[in-house]
Design an enzyme around this catalytic site. Structure first.
Site, mmCIF file in Angstrom:
data_model
loop_
_atom_site.group_PDB
_atom_site.id
_atom_site.type_symbol
_atom_site.label_atom_id
_atom_site.label_comp_id
_atom_site.label_asym_id
_atom_site.label_seq_id
_atom_site.Cartn_x
_atom_site.Cartn_y
_atom_site.Cartn_z
ATOM 1 N N HIS A 125 35.279 35.925 37.828
ATOM 2 C CA HIS A 125 35.378 35.780 36.377
ATOM 3 C C HIS A 125 36.061 37.008 35.778
ATOM 4 O O HIS A 125 35.763 38.127 36.188
ATOM 5 C CB HIS A 125 33.987 35.734 35.746
ATOM 6 C CG HIS A 125 33.265 34.447 35.896
ATOM 7 N ND1 HIS A 125 32.632 34.076 37.060
ATOM 8 C CD2 HIS A 125 33.028 33.450 35.012
ATOM 9 C CE1 HIS A 125 32.049 32.904 36.865
ATOM 10 N NE2 HIS A 125 32.273 32.493 35.644
ATOM 11 N N ASP A 248 46.799 55.138 28.983
ATOM 12 C CA ASP A 248 48.228 55.448 29.187
ATOM 13 C C ASP A 248 48.665 55.111 30.611
ATOM 14 O O ASP A 248 49.728 54.522 30.817
ATOM 15 C CB ASP A 248 48.500 56.940 28.935
ATOM 16 C CG ASP A 248 48.687 57.250 27.454
ATOM 17 O OD1 ASP A 248 48.951 56.300 26.683
ATOM 18 O OD2 ASP A 248 48.579 58.430 27.073
HETATM 19 MN MN MN Z 1 32.279 38.607 38.844
#
Ligand code: MN
Ligand code: MN
Length: 277
Positions: A125, A248
């Site tokens: 995820h 950055d």
């Molecule tokens: Mn995960």
């Protein structure tokens, strides 16, 4: 004063009808295409790659629960962006309903959960299931395959998971977080060449102390956490803190402009620092 009655000729009525039909068709077309794509709270910090609905490899998708840029050649998100505060947290159980995202444009391949089976990668995820527990519907939205990329188990279940849970702890302490997460680089393809796992995973986390002020609550003192982790095995026990970099540095590697909705001077200050809390 006598009210003047407007009388329409048949020809005028016909013209008016045609005009109305045209307006309705135009509105329907605009609603369907959504060219303006009003940015949601999930894009409060900006759209780092200038994703839009007309660029297939940088394709903007806005859902009630998060926003993302999808890449139709690697078949994973370039980045996912979301807001996290206690409003999003509840006690909805993990839905675990991994599934293809049918809201992709017609004709595009829709990644299915089985594409990851036996690949050696987790279905990783970007916005974690645990960040959307207000309702079952919100939680379920995190299982769309457009929010998933191939993540090594040691990365996903190791330092990455610890950082995710520390973000929820910050949210429960009353902070509001704006989180961006994605990958860069390419590893060997999976799913018969259909999906390209990234070489590295990165994350940018803005931790706002005063949520009520929105992005105006961002000051030169605001905590910004950026990490760059290899998408490899062997890092399960590593501390996520050892992967911290400056924004950055991530901008240089990814080519994105993070936090672009903040004033330039504030970006310069916040993006040069490496979190050390
Ligand atoms: Mn995960
Ligand atoms: Mn920037």
């Amino acid at each position: 004063m006598p009210r003047s009655k407007v009388r329409w000729t048949a020809a005028q009525l016909k013209a008016l009808g045609a005009l109305l039909l045209l307006v309705v068709l135009l509105l329907a077309y605009l609603l369907w295409q959504q060219p303006w794509a009003i940015p949601s709270e999930h894009l409060a910090m900006g759209n780092p790659s200038g994703a839009s609905v007309s660029t297939p490899n940088n394709y903007l998708m806005q859902k009630p629960q998060y926003a993302l840029s999808y890449n139709n050649s690697t078949r994973i998100p370039n980045w996912v962006s979301w807001q996290l505060n206690t409003d999003w947290l509840g006690d909805a159980p993990r839905q675990n309903d991994f599934r293809p995202d049918e809201s992709l444009p017609r004709g595009w391949y829709q990644v299915v959960p089985q594409d990851y089976t036996g690949s050696g990668y987790d279905r990783g995820h970007m916005i974690p299931s645990g960040d959307r527990t207000r309702t079952a519907e919100d939680n379920s939205a995190t299982f769309l395959m457009t929010n998933i990329l191939p993540q090594t188990p040691d990365n996903n279940q190791g330092p990455w998971a610890v950082l995710e849970s520390e973000c929820r702890t910050l949210a429960r302490e009353g902070k509001e977080l704006y989180i961006l997460s994605g990958g860069y680089g390419r590893r060997r393809t999976i799913a018969e060449g259909r999906v390209i796992p990234p070489q590295h995973l990165w994350k940018v986390i803005v931790v706002i102390d005063e949520p009520s002020r929105g992005i105006r609550g961002v000051t030169p003192q605001t905590r910004v956490i950026a990490v760059d982790m290899p998408n490899e095995q062997g890092i399960r026990m590593a501390d996520w803190r050892t992967f911290r970099v400056s924004v950055d540095a991530l901008e240089a590697t990814t080519g994105y402009d993070f936090l672009s909705n903040l004033p330039q001077a504030l970006q310069r200050t916040l993006e040069a620092a490496v979190d050390n809390q």
